[in-house]
Design an enzyme around this catalytic site. Structure first.
Site, PDB file in Angstrom:
ATOM      1  N   ARG A  85      -2.790 -10.132 -19.941  1.00 15.83           N
ATOM      2  CA  ARG A  85      -3.764  -9.899 -20.795  1.00 15.83           C
ATOM      3  C   ARG A  85      -3.422  -8.910 -21.994  1.00 15.83           C
ATOM      4  O   ARG A  85      -3.870  -9.281 -23.128  1.00 15.83           O
ATOM      5  CB  ARG A  85      -4.647  -8.903 -20.256  1.00 15.83           C
ATOM      6  CG  ARG A  85      -6.048  -8.289 -20.885  1.00 15.83           C
ATOM      7  CD  ARG A  85      -7.018  -7.903 -19.870  1.00 15.83           C
ATOM      8  NE  ARG A  85      -8.105  -7.670 -20.651  1.00 15.83           N
ATOM      9  CZ  ARG A  85      -8.325  -6.307 -21.254  1.00 15.83           C
ATOM     10  NH1 ARG A  85      -7.263  -5.508 -21.160  1.00 15.83           N
ATOM     11  NH2 ARG A  85      -9.302  -6.019 -22.231  1.00 15.83           N
ATOM     12  N   GLU A 107       2.470  -7.519   8.793  1.00 15.48           N
ATOM     13  CA  GLU A 107       2.643  -6.184   8.927  1.00 15.48           C
ATOM     14  C   GLU A 107       3.265  -5.860   7.874  1.00 15.48           C
ATOM     15  O   GLU A 107       3.737  -4.733   7.258  1.00 15.48           O
ATOM     16  CB  GLU A 107       3.275  -5.804  10.009  1.00 15.48           C
ATOM     17  CG  GLU A 107       2.263  -5.449  11.337  1.00 15.48           C
ATOM     18  CD  GLU A 107       1.048  -4.642  10.967  1.00 15.48           C
ATOM     19  OE1 GLU A 107       1.226  -3.491  10.464  1.00 15.48           O
ATOM     20  OE2 GLU A 107      -0.204  -5.157  11.045  1.00 15.48           O
ATOM     21  N   PRO A 122       0.936  -1.142  -0.036  1.00 12.16           N
ATOM     22  CA  PRO A 122      -0.116  -0.096  -0.064  1.00 12.16           C
ATOM     23  C   PRO A 122       0.885   1.546  -0.026  1.00 12.16           C
ATOM     24  O   PRO A 122       0.230   2.534  -0.180  1.00 12.16           O
ATOM     25  CB  PRO A 122      -1.106  -0.098   1.199  1.00 12.16           C
ATOM     26  CG  PRO A 122      -0.198  -1.166   1.919  1.00 12.16           C
ATOM     27  CD  PRO A 122       0.746  -1.929   1.193  1.00 12.16           C
ATOM     28  N   ASP A 176      -9.859  -0.073 -25.035  1.00 14.94           N
ATOM     29  CA  ASP A 176     -10.268  -0.143 -23.607  1.00 14.94           C
ATOM     30  C   ASP A 176      -9.977   0.934 -22.835  1.00 14.94           C
ATOM     31  O   ASP A 176      -9.318   2.009 -23.111  1.00 14.94           O
ATOM     32  CB  ASP A 176      -9.290  -1.216 -22.893  1.00 14.94           C
ATOM     33  CG  ASP A 176      -9.553  -2.647 -23.251  1.00 14.94           C
ATOM     34  OD1 ASP A 176     -10.761  -3.072 -23.496  1.00 14.94           O
ATOM     35  OD2 ASP A 176      -8.795  -3.547 -22.990  1.00 14.94           O
TER      36      ASP A 176
HETATM   37  N1  SAM Z   1       1.654  -2.470   7.785  1.00 15.12           N
HETATM   38  C1  SAM Z   1       1.313  -2.313   6.102  1.00 15.12           C
HETATM   39  C2  SAM Z   1       1.224  -1.009   5.811  1.00 15.12           C
HETATM   40  O1  SAM Z   1       0.463  -0.103   6.650  1.00 15.12           O
HETATM   41  O2  SAM Z   1       1.647  -0.297   4.906  1.00 15.12           O
HETATM   42  C3  SAM Z   1       0.222  -3.182   5.722  1.00 15.12           C
HETATM   43  C4  SAM Z   1       0.474  -4.848   5.800  1.00 15.12           C
HETATM   44  S1  SAM Z   1      -0.764  -5.792   4.842  1.00 15.12           S
HETATM   45  C5  SAM Z   1      -1.947  -5.862   6.225  1.00 15.12           C
HETATM   46  C6  SAM Z   1      -0.071  -6.990   4.495  1.00 15.12           C
HETATM   47  C7  SAM Z   1       0.595  -7.147   2.971  1.00 15.12           C
HETATM   48  O3  SAM Z   1      -0.469  -6.925   2.067  1.00 15.12           O
HETATM   49  C8  SAM Z   1       1.550  -5.904   2.646  1.00 15.12           C
HETATM   50  O4  SAM Z   1       2.837  -6.374   3.162  1.00 15.12           O
HETATM   51  C9  SAM Z   1       1.346  -6.010   1.193  1.00 15.12           C
HETATM   52  O5  SAM Z   1       2.101  -6.948   0.474  1.00 15.12           O
HETATM   53  C10 SAM Z   1      -0.069  -6.560   0.772  1.00 15.12           C
HETATM   54  N2  SAM Z   1      -0.918  -5.331   0.619  1.00 15.12           N
HETATM   55  C11 SAM Z   1      -1.666  -4.711   1.645  1.00 15.12           C
HETATM   56  N3  SAM Z   1      -2.285  -3.646   0.867  1.00 15.12           N
HETATM   57  C12 SAM Z   1      -2.053  -3.600  -0.448  1.00 15.12           C
HETATM   58  C13 SAM Z   1      -2.308  -2.706  -1.443  1.00 15.12           C
HETATM   59  N4  SAM Z   1      -3.065  -1.958  -1.347  1.00 15.12           N
HETATM   60  N5  SAM Z   1      -1.412  -2.706  -2.457  1.00 15.12           N
HETATM   61  C14 SAM Z   1      -0.656  -3.822  -2.858  1.00 15.12           C
HETATM   62  N6  SAM Z   1      -0.546  -4.626  -1.846  1.00 15.12           N
HETATM   63  C15 SAM Z   1      -1.028  -4.457  -0.517  1.00 15.12           C
END
Ligand code: SAM
Length: 237
Positions: A148, A110, A83, A163
């Site tokens: 794709r 996390e 994220p 698209d």
């Molecule tokens: N503690 C992290 C933060 O606040 O940035 C979030 C951890 S999340 C619970 C666990 C994993 O989900 C991340 O390490 C990532 O690989 C994935 N993830 C969660 N949200 C995502 C998003 N919006 N885009 C891409 N990967 C995501």
């Protein structure tokens, strides 16, 4: 194209990548999908460790991830769905569809020990401004959008050109589409689409795409207008 995914939950794959055209492309070998189970690199039965300095949750440990990642080629495109990353886009999917190998590291808990992101050439890429439980769903979406675009995956490649987001560098949303019957529940297909006048149909589609983009995505619309103005002023120079 070769795709390697590292995950604690290999059973999630191929999931949606195993069905329909994208599944056929996998069967035909238009791309390969290798899924590695991070649990097989566990050290004394553990893959995680608590974050230094406190805070809730656990992190995927640097030592475990290093054991999984070190045999993989540096020359590949390394992606950590996160994220905190730059937003994934159609432009990114187009870029990745040209690559020989994509490596996806799926975080959980996390996330991962930050030193892994320093040691390996990862790009952090986000699916959107929200937090998922793990990187698998994000990796699936990113892989599907990229695969794709590979030649031979979609039956009629011209459909890709219209698209949403297909046009670069100033994309629009796609115009509305209709199929037979031409009258359904007292709603008619716009008559221009039945006219056989391809020039007028293209103009109508463009107008609709512009109106929709302007209404729903002012950010894209402003980019489109700025791009049009800059190409107009360049052509006047
Ligand atoms: N503690 C992290 C933060 O606040 O940035 C979030 C951890 S999340 C619970 C666990 C994993 O989900 C991340 O390490 C990532 O690989 C994935 N993830 C969660 N949200 C995502 C998003 N919006 N885009 C891409 N990967 C995501």
């Amino acid at each position: 194209m070769k795709i390697t995914v590292l995950t604690l939950f290999p059973e999630i794959f191929p999931g949606p990548l195993g069905v329909s055209l994208i599944g056929k492309a996998l069967q035909k070998g238009l791309y390969t999908l290798q899924v590695q189970d991070l649990k097989s690199f566990a050290i004394q039965g553990r893959v995680d460790a608590p974050p230094c300095g406190g805070g809730g949750g656990m992190l995927l440990s640097a030592e475990v991830l290093d054991a999984a990642l070190s045999p993989l080629p540096q020359s590949a495109t390394w992606i950590y769905p996160s994220p905190r990353g730059k937003a994934f886009s159609q432009e990114k999917a187009q870029e990745w569809s040209q690559k020989e190998q994509l490596i996806f590291l799926c975080g959980r808990y996390e996330g991962v020990d930050a030193r892994i992101l320093e040691k390996y050439p990862f790009s952090e890429v986000s699916l959107g401004d929200y937090v998922l439980m793990g990187g698998e769903g994000a990796a699936l979406a990113m892989i599907e959008a990229s695969v794709r675009l590979l030649p031979g995956v979609v039956g009629d490649p011209t459909s890709l050109l219209e698209d949403s987001f297909a046009e670069t560098p100033a994309p629009l949303l796609e115009h509305p589409q209709y199929a037979s019957p031409v009258c359904w529940e007292e709603r008619d297909v716009p008559s221009i689409l039945l006219s056989g006048n391809h020039g007028a149909i293209d103009q109508w589609k463009r107008k609709q795409a512009c109106a929709l983009t302007r209404r729903r995505r002012p950010d894209l619309w402003n980019r489109y207008v700025a791009h049009r103005l800059s190409t107009l002023s360049e052509s006047e120079d």
